[in-house]
Motif scaffolding. Structure first.
Motif, PDB file in Angstrom:
ATOM      1  N   PRO A  18       0.805  -1.231   0.000  1.00  0.00           N
ATOM      2  CA  PRO A  18       0.000   0.000   0.000  1.00  0.00           C
ATOM      3  C   PRO A  18       0.839   1.284   0.000  1.00  0.00           C
ATOM      4  O   PRO A  18       0.499   2.245  -0.678  1.00  0.00           O
ATOM      5  N   GLU A  19       1.935   1.296   0.745  1.00  0.00           N
ATOM      6  CA  GLU A  19       2.786   2.486   0.780  1.00  0.00           C
ATOM      7  C   GLU A  19       3.444   2.718  -0.584  1.00  0.00           C
ATOM      8  O   GLU A  19       3.514   3.835  -1.073  1.00  0.00           O
ATOM      9  N   GLU A  20       3.891   1.636  -1.213  1.00  0.00           N
ATOM     10  CA  GLU A  20       4.510   1.773  -2.531  1.00  0.00           C
ATOM     11  C   GLU A  20       3.465   2.175  -3.573  1.00  0.00           C
ATOM     12  O   GLU A  20       3.767   2.935  -4.502  1.00  0.00           O
ATOM     13  N   ALA A 108      11.945  -3.864 -16.677  1.00  0.00           N
ATOM     14  CA  ALA A 108      10.769  -3.409 -15.924  1.00  0.00           C
ATOM     15  C   ALA A 108      11.221  -2.843 -14.579  1.00  0.00           C
ATOM     16  O   ALA A 108      12.280  -3.213 -14.051  1.00  0.00           O
ATOM     17  N   ILE A 109      10.428  -1.968 -14.012  1.00  0.00           N
ATOM     18  CA  ILE A 109      10.730  -1.417 -12.694  1.00  0.00           C
ATOM     19  C   ILE A 109      10.683  -2.542 -11.663  1.00  0.00           C
ATOM     20  O   ILE A 109       9.760  -3.348 -11.650  1.00  0.00           O
ATOM     21  N   PHE A 110      11.686  -2.585 -10.794  1.00  0.00           N
ATOM     22  CA  PHE A 110      11.743  -3.561  -9.714  1.00  0.00           C
ATOM     23  C   PHE A 110      11.123  -2.996  -8.441  1.00  0.00           C
ATOM     24  O   PHE A 110      10.474  -3.707  -7.677  1.00  0.00           O
ATOM     25  N   ASP A 111      11.310  -1.698  -8.220  1.00  0.00           N
ATOM     26  CA  ASP A 111      10.841  -1.055  -6.998  1.00  0.00           C
ATOM     27  C   ASP A 111      10.869   0.447  -7.251  1.00  0.00           C
ATOM     28  O   ASP A 111      11.556   0.911  -8.165  1.00  0.00           O
ATOM     29  N   LEU A 112      10.123   1.179  -6.456  1.00  0.00           N
ATOM     30  CA  LEU A 112      10.234   2.636  -6.509  1.00  0.00           C
ATOM     31  C   LEU A 112      10.024   3.205  -5.132  1.00  0.00           C
ATOM     32  O   LEU A 112       9.430   2.566  -4.259  1.00  0.00           O
ATOM     33  N   ASP A 113      10.557   4.398  -4.936  1.00  0.00           N
ATOM     34  CA  ASP A 113      10.480   5.026  -3.628  1.00  0.00           C
ATOM     35  C   ASP A 113      10.517   6.542  -3.809  1.00  0.00           C
ATOM     36  O   ASP A 113      11.206   7.039  -4.706  1.00  0.00           O
ATOM     37  N   VAL A 114       9.777   7.228  -2.980  1.00  0.00           N
ATOM     38  CA  VAL A 114       9.823   8.686  -2.929  1.00  0.00           C
ATOM     39  C   VAL A 114      10.300   9.035  -1.527  1.00  0.00           C
ATOM     40  O   VAL A 114       9.687   8.618  -0.539  1.00  0.00           O
ATOM     41  N   HIS A 115      11.421   9.742  -1.446  1.00  0.00           N
ATOM     42  CA  HIS A 115      11.975  10.057  -0.138  1.00  0.00           C
ATOM     43  C   HIS A 115      12.607  11.450  -0.137  1.00  0.00           C
ATOM     44  O   HIS A 115      13.105  11.910  -1.154  1.00  0.00           O
ATOM     45  N   PRO A 116      12.582  12.095   1.029  1.00  0.00           N
ATOM     46  CA  PRO A 116      13.171  13.434   1.133  1.00  0.00           C
ATOM     47  C   PRO A 116      14.686  13.361   1.241  1.00  0.00           C
ATOM     48  O   PRO A 116      15.246  12.444   1.843  1.00  0.00           O
ATOM     49  N   VAL A 169      15.017  -0.400   1.408  1.00  0.00           N
ATOM     50  CA  VAL A 169      16.038  -1.434   1.215  1.00  0.00           C
ATOM     51  C   VAL A 169      15.470  -2.789   1.650  1.00  0.00           C
ATOM     52  O   VAL A 169      15.611  -3.790   0.939  1.00  0.00           O
ATOM     53  N   LEU A 170      14.809  -2.813   2.791  1.00  0.00           N
ATOM     54  CA  LEU A 170      14.215  -4.064   3.276  1.00  0.00           C
ATOM     55  C   LEU A 170      13.100  -4.545   2.347  1.00  0.00           C
ATOM     56  O   LEU A 170      12.935  -5.753   2.137  1.00  0.00           O
ATOM     57  N   ARG A 171      12.360  -3.615   1.755  1.00  0.00           N
ATOM     58  CA  ARG A 171      11.295  -3.996   0.808  1.00  0.00           C
ATOM     59  C   ARG A 171      11.894  -4.663  -0.433  1.00  0.00           C
ATOM     60  O   ARG A 171      11.400  -5.689  -0.897  1.00  0.00           O
ATOM     61  N   MET A 172      12.992  -4.104  -0.957  1.00  0.00           N
ATOM     62  CA  MET A 172      13.638  -4.720  -2.123  1.00  0.00           C
ATOM     63  C   MET A 172      14.184  -6.098  -1.775  1.00  0.00           C
ATOM     64  O   MET A 172      14.049  -7.043  -2.563  1.00  0.00           O
ATOM     65  N   MET A 173      14.762  -6.224  -0.601  1.00  0.00           N
ATOM     66  CA  MET A 173      15.272  -7.516  -0.164  1.00  0.00           C
ATOM     67  C   MET A 173      14.131  -8.526  -0.064  1.00  0.00           C
ATOM     68  O   MET A 173      14.251  -9.657  -0.545  1.00  0.00           O
TER      69      MET A 173
END
Length: 181
Positions: A18-20, A108-116, A169-173
């Motif tokens: 949900p966060e992603e 294809a995209i493996f993961d994405l993140d929005v961070h400050p 990082v933990l999500r990608m792992m």
């Protein structure tokens, strides 16, 4: 439109987290509404590209201890105007690790993140819309030390879980573990 390729990748990307999902919607909105989204000079934020580098047996991943942020993270960096974020991720992985054996596992995209990113010098705090891709490399190839990282190392997934609390990082792992167990 120079953003079309990225928008197509983003619209094709699916996640159950949900966060992603919220970050995906935020990234699509940003890219659609910011023609200069690939430019580091866009002070509110910009698109970056990163690489989750795994060993051929998919039991280890590369992290670097980022000099500026003082955290263990995946290799990655600014697009600097390049709208091909896979090329950006690959280039940054090469530059930050020195690995010549890198190969793309999927476009294809493996993961994405929005961070400050915190303010530093003349740069105000801003957001990185980070698009991550899955790469593979030879775990016996030596790394090349660069100024951007205090250290670059292979870690087992158990070591990563003890090393960092970085959610992305933990999500990608976890994604990699789920695909290979």
């Amino acid at each position: 439109m120079h953003r079309r390729k990225l928008l197509n990748l983003l619209r094709a990307y699916q996640t159950t987290d949900p966060e992603e999902q919220m970050m995906l919607a935020k990234t699509i909105h940003f890219v659609e509404n910011q023609p200069r989204c690939f430019e580091r000079t866009l002070e509110i934020g910009h698109v970056t590209g990163s690489a989750w580098i795994v060993s051929p047996d998919r039991k280890r991943a590369v992290l670097l201890h980022h000099t500026k942020l003082d955290r263990w993270l995946q290799p990655g960096g600014h697009a600097d105007g390049d709208p091909d974020v896979l090329r950006v991720a690959f280039r940054e992985a090469e530059e930050e690790t020195g690995l010549a054996s890198l190969k793309v596992i999927s476009s294809a995209i493996f993961d994405l993140d929005v961070h400050p990113i915190p303010a530093r010098g003349n740069e105000p705090e801003h957001l990185h819309y980070d698009i991550r891709f899955l790469l593979e490399a030879d775990p016996f190839e030596p790394f090349v030390q660069t100024p951007e990282a205090k250290e670059v190392r292979w870690f087992t997934f158990d070591e990563i879980a003890k090393l960092t609390s970085e959610k992305s990082v933990l999500r990608m792992m976890d994604k990699e573990k789920a695909n290979n167990y």
